[in-house]
Structure formats: C-alpha cells, structure tokens
Enzyme design. Structure first.
Site, PDB file in Angstrom:
ATOM      1  N   TYR A   1       0.827  -1.213   0.000  1.00  0.00           N
ATOM      2  CA  TYR A   1       0.000   0.000   0.000  1.00  0.00           C
ATOM      3  C   TYR A   1       0.860   1.261   0.000  1.00  0.00           C
ATOM      4  O   TYR A   1       0.541   2.231   0.695  1.00  0.00           O
ATOM      5  CB  TYR A   1      -0.906   0.042   1.246  1.00  0.00           C
ATOM      6  CG  TYR A   1      -1.695  -1.212   1.522  1.00  0.00           C
ATOM      7  CD1 TYR A   1      -2.580  -1.717   0.575  1.00  0.00           C
ATOM      8  CD2 TYR A   1      -1.590  -1.869   2.738  1.00  0.00           C
ATOM      9  CE1 TYR A   1      -3.324  -2.854   0.832  1.00  0.00           C
ATOM     10  CE2 TYR A   1      -2.324  -3.008   3.009  1.00  0.00           C
ATOM     11  CZ  TYR A   1      -3.186  -3.493   2.053  1.00  0.00           C
ATOM     12  OH  TYR A   1      -3.921  -4.620   2.319  1.00  0.00           O
TER      13      TYR A   1
ATOM     14  N   TYR B   1     -14.375  -4.799   4.515  1.00  0.00           N
ATOM     15  CA  TYR B   1     -13.060  -5.201   4.000  1.00  0.00           C
ATOM     16  C   TYR B   1     -12.912  -6.703   4.252  1.00  0.00           C
ATOM     17  O   TYR B   1     -13.071  -7.166   5.382  1.00  0.00           O
ATOM     18  CB  TYR B   1     -11.915  -4.457   4.711  1.00  0.00           C
ATOM     19  CG  TYR B   1     -10.562  -4.992   4.282  1.00  0.00           C
ATOM     20  CD1 TYR B   1      -9.974  -4.556   3.095  1.00  0.00           C
ATOM     21  CD2 TYR B   1      -9.911  -5.979   5.018  1.00  0.00           C
ATOM     22  CE1 TYR B   1      -8.761  -5.074   2.672  1.00  0.00           C
ATOM     23  CE2 TYR B   1      -8.698  -6.505   4.599  1.00  0.00           C
ATOM     24  CZ  TYR B   1      -8.136  -6.049   3.423  1.00  0.00           C
ATOM     25  OH  TYR B   1      -6.942  -6.576   2.994  1.00  0.00           O
TER      26      TYR B   1
ATOM     27  N   ASP C   1     -16.767 -12.948   8.954  1.00  0.00           N
ATOM     28  CA  ASP C   1     -15.320 -12.759   8.833  1.00  0.00           C
ATOM     29  C   ASP C   1     -14.828 -12.196  10.168  1.00  0.00           C
ATOM     30  O   ASP C   1     -14.923 -10.990  10.419  1.00  0.00           O
ATOM     31  CB  ASP C   1     -15.054 -11.793   7.665  1.00  0.00           C
ATOM     32  CG  ASP C   1     -13.578 -11.443   7.516  1.00  0.00           C
ATOM     33  OD1 ASP C   1     -12.795 -11.776   8.427  1.00  0.00           O
ATOM     34  OD2 ASP C   1     -13.231 -10.813   6.498  1.00  0.00           O
TER      35      ASP C   1
ATOM     36  N   LYS D   1      -5.254 -13.448  11.541  1.00  0.00           N
ATOM     37  CA  LYS D   1      -4.615 -12.411  12.375  1.00  0.00           C
ATOM     38  C   LYS D   1      -4.120 -12.896  13.743  1.00  0.00           C
ATOM     39  O   LYS D   1      -2.994 -13.342  13.839  1.00  0.00           O
ATOM     40  CB  LYS D   1      -5.550 -11.208  12.486  1.00  0.00           C
ATOM     41  CG  LYS D   1      -5.649 -10.489  11.137  1.00  0.00           C
ATOM     42  CD  LYS D   1      -5.916  -9.014  11.246  1.00  0.00           C
ATOM     43  CE  LYS D   1      -5.543  -8.286   9.980  1.00  0.00           C
ATOM     44  NZ  LYS D   1      -6.629  -8.178   8.994  1.00  0.00           N
TER      45      LYS D   1
HETATM   46  C1  PLP Z   1      -6.876  -8.491   7.589  1.00  0.00           C
HETATM   47  C2  PLP Z   1      -8.227  -8.935   7.175  1.00  0.00           C
HETATM   48  C3  PLP Z   1      -8.412  -9.812   6.097  1.00  0.00           C
HETATM   49  C4  PLP Z   1      -7.272 -10.275   5.220  1.00  0.00           C
HETATM   50  O1  PLP Z   1      -6.343 -11.010   5.919  1.00  0.00           O
HETATM   51  P1  PLP Z   1      -4.853 -11.211   5.266  1.00  0.00           P
HETATM   52  O2  PLP Z   1      -4.199 -12.165   6.211  1.00  0.00           O
HETATM   53  O3  PLP Z   1      -4.236  -9.859   5.256  1.00  0.00           O
HETATM   54  O4  PLP Z   1      -5.059 -11.770   3.917  1.00  0.00           O
HETATM   55  C5  PLP Z   1      -9.701 -10.207   5.796  1.00  0.00           C
HETATM   56  N1  PLP Z   1     -10.747  -9.801   6.531  1.00  0.00           N
HETATM   57  C6  PLP Z   1     -10.601  -8.966   7.585  1.00  0.00           C
HETATM   58  C7  PLP Z   1     -11.810  -8.567   8.369  1.00  0.00           C
HETATM   59  C8  PLP Z   1      -9.344  -8.497   7.931  1.00  0.00           C
HETATM   60  O5  PLP Z   1      -9.220  -7.633   8.953  1.00  0.00           O
END
Ligand code: PLP
Length: 427
Positions: free
Chosen positions: A21, A149, A243, A272
């Site tokens: 980015y 996102y 998610d 994460k």
């Molecule tokens: C960070 C994130 C992703 C993507 O995860 P990566 O390990 O960076 O591919 C997807 N969804 C959410 C809600 C996120 O915070």
C-alpha cells in the site's frame, strides 16, 4: 564496521523491496526494526516505539511471548512441516478440536490456510459449492456491506467497499457483488429484507465482519443489527459467512464477536491473532450442515482447495500456545480494562477541531477525522513521539496488545490527543 544505526543490509536491500500500500516514489524511508518485546518495537537506531496497533492487529499477547516461543522451538525440532494431503499431525488436529470447542454451536470442521484473504476465498468457495452440491446452480452471488473489507485477493476485493476500500482500481475486473447498507434502523431492516427476498434465488451467502468493520473505516454496529442480519439470512435461506479475522480472539470484548449477539454463522473465518501474531495461519470453520453437503459418492462434490503449506505445524503449534494463553491469562479482563482506559482518554478528542467521532469497542479505540489528512506526516509525527500508530483513510485508531501496561497505553492515548491537537491548531 557498519554503523549500528545503519545496518549494511539496509542500503543493499531497500532498492529491491516493494512495500505494501505504498507509493514508493514519495513514501518516507521505512523504519528499521531489529527486535520486539512485550508491546515494544526496537529500531536499529536504538529507539523503542510502543506499538499501538499490534502489528496489523495480530500480536494480542505482545511480542516474543516465551510460551509461544517455546512451543515453536519444540515443534521445529521434531516436525517443521509436512504436506497436509493424506497426512495429518498432532498440532493441527489439536488446534482444530480446540477451536471447535471454543466456537459456538456446531461450527465443527476446520479448513486451514495461510492468510485471512485466502480463508475468506475458501469460505466463498464453500458457499458456492454448497449450493451446487445441493443442485442449486444459480446461487453464485454474495451480499456484502458498505465499509466492508475482506481481503486483497480478487474474489475478496469484490466484497470490499468500492469507495472506502483500497481496491477501486479493480472494479469491473470481477463480477460485481451486491452491496447492502447495515440494517441498523427499521427502515434499513426492511430494505435489507427486500434485498434478500428479491435476489434469494441468486444468492450464495451474506458476508460480514461482525460488530466492527476494520480496514474499511473502523465502523461499529450493535449486536441487535448482527442478530437481525443472521435472522434475515435464516428466513430467506441464505448462508451467513462471518469474517472474524480482525474481531476474533477477544478484540471486541468477547472471545468471538458473534457470541455477543448469540449468532452462529454457517461459516466463520479466523486469522490475524490466531497465532498470537507470530506465524501466518488462517482457518475457515464450517457448521455441520455445510460440511454434510460435501459428502457424496461423487469425487467432484469434494472441496477443491489445498494450499501447499496448509496447517503448517509450526504455525499450528504457535496457535495452540496462543490458546493456552487465552485459557491461563486474564485476556478478556485486560480487554475490558483497555476499553475503559481508551474511553476515558480518547473521549476528550471529541472537542478538537477536525474530529468527527470517537468510538471504542473492546480493545479498539477510534478517532474519526473530518477534512483532509496527511497520512505520512501524521505517521511520522507519531514515530517522533515514540509510538507506532498508523492512521489510514480518515481514522486514527489504537488496537494495542492485550498485555500493554496502563502507562504504555497512556503514552499512546496522550500521543493521539497531542498529535490531533497539533492538527486542530493547523486547520
Ligand atoms: C486483515 C483482514 C483480512 C485479510 O487477511 P490477510 O491475512 O491480510 O489476507 C480479511 N478480513 C478482515 C476482516 C481483515 O481484517
């Protein structure tokens, strides 16, 4: 001898690195990290920064936690990696069983991958193939929400807010999906219900970050809104994918955000903080009925996915050690204390010129700004003050490690107030 504050690998390596980015022509030189510990990042020039964002929201136990380090060291001595096709191993099976025991309802099948975006891709694939396996070929579309996102890969980019997100450039490349407003009022609830009703024959799933939408602007909604979405999905026979890549593992105050609303999604994504931020690992967890739709005499009904390094034993060992820490240490109490301190310390920002909103949920504190924001200048100013805070879009936010001390957190909040006061004076 190279100077300690200018390692020889820096000048040699920087011309060959492409940063995320980042406009590489204008970006300031990145800071050089030599080690980490607790809530701190140590730089090559000897300075230490207090980390206000847990390395992109991963380092929930702080850095270099001795328990995770010991688990990874023990694992690397016996089984660093082996392929997961046709072979299984203890770290992955233990982790799958433990995750399912922690998750609500009958979320009971885990598919491991190595990043959050791919975990979402797998969730989408599961949803698509679920309907195909049930003979409903036309169900190929997804509903996502404004400010969403879900990742940087192509299918997930199509589920990110096209205005807020970073992926506007690629609109038109992927088939468009359906963007909805979060149904947070009766009128919007009726509209959401109509949307699902109108498109139900074409819909595979609704995809949502529960309670806090992260990278699309740190927007928050309440448990009632989440519950309404889950109930609407059930009424209209559409799958719900949550998610929890950012919200999972205590960040919002519960171990998983869906628990606060009493909602059990059909498919749930984790990444994460899964390994405490030490190694890349992600998981897509399916409910019993989703998994059952893939059982057949027909080989083509199987889930067609398999990353090369899936269920890496080192990463699984780190994740198991991270779960030990959630069991042994008062992480959710720490989150509650951080929430209280963030609320007290950030609320005064509301009085500053150029501040549109202040909000806190669990260990997430957000100051939303109005007007233009010089991201590079703000980021540089925070580093000068000895803190690692990285505003994006129109938000300055804190998501510290749960083990941060009261004093360290106070240094972070004081820096935010100071930098925003300086900005207010310039407006
Ligand atoms: C960070 C994130 C992703 C993507 O995860 P990566 O390990 O960076 O591919 C997807 N969804 C959410 C809600 C996120 O915070």
């Amino acid at each position: 001898m190279p100077q300690p504050n200018c390692p020889d690998w820096l000048d040699a390596g920087l011309p060959h690195i492409w940063l995320p980015y980042t406009q590489m022509q204008t970006a300031p030189t990145p800071l050089t990290v030599v080690s980490t510990h607790g809530a701190r990042i140590r730089l090559a020039d000897g300075r230490e920064l207090i980390d206000g964002i847990s390395s992109w929201w991963t380092a929930c136990h702080g850095y270099n936690h001795p328990h995770i380090r010991a688990a990874v060291n023990a694992q690397i001595a016996t089984l660093p990696h082996v392929m997961f096709g046709g072979l299984v191993h203890e770290p992955a099976l233990r982790l799958a069983q433990r995750l399912c025991a922690l998750l609500p309802g009958d979320l009971e099948r885990v598919f491991f991958t190595d990043s959050g975006s791919v975990a979402v891709e797998v969730a989408l694939k599961m949803a698509l193939q679920y309907w195909r396996n049930k003979g409903q070929e036309g169900r190929t579309r997804f509903v996502f929400f404004r400010h969403a996102y879900h990742g940087d890969t192509f299918a997930t980019m199509a589920l990110c807010d096209p205005d807020e997100g970073m992926h506007g450039l690629f609109s038109g490349v992927m088939p468009p999906q359906l963007m909805a407003e979060l149904p947070s009022s009766p009128i919007m609830q009726a509209a959401f219900d109509r949307l699902l009703d109108t498109h139900r024959e074409r819909l595979a799933a609704v995809v949502l970050e529960p309670l806090v939408q992260g990278a699309g602007g740190m927007k928050m909604h309440d448990a009632a809104t989440l519950r309404f979405i889950a109930e609407a999905c059930q009424r209209h026979g559409v799958l719900l994918i949550l998610d929890e890549i950012m919200t999972g593992f205590g960040r919002t105050g519960h171990l998983f955000a869906c628990e606060e609303a009493g909602v059990v999604p059909d498919i749930l994504c984790l990444a994460k903080a899964l390994t405490g931020g030490t190694l890349p690992l992600a998981a897509t967890v399916a409910r019993r009925h989703v998994f059952a739709a893939f059982l057949s005499d027909d080989p083509a009904a199987a889930l067609m996915h398999g990353p090369t390094t899936m269920a890496n034993p080192l990463a699984c060992a780190a994740a198991n050690a991270s779960l030990d820490l959630f069991e042994r240490e008062p992480r959710l109490a720490q989150v509650a204390a951080i929430a209280a301190q963030l609320t007290d310390a950030l609320e005064p920002c509301r009085a500053l010129a150029g501040v549109a909103d202040v909000r806190v949920k669990g260990a997430i504190g957000v100051v939303e700004l109005s007007g233009a924001m010089d991201l590079n200048a703000l980021r540089q100013r925070f580093a000068e003050l000895g803190v690692w805070v990285r505003p994006f879009g129109n938000v300055v936010y804190l998501m510290p490690p749960f083990v941060i001390s009261r004093d360290e957190l106070q240094t972070l909040t004081t820096s935010v107030r100071r930098v925003l006061a300086e900005r207010a004076a310039d407006l």
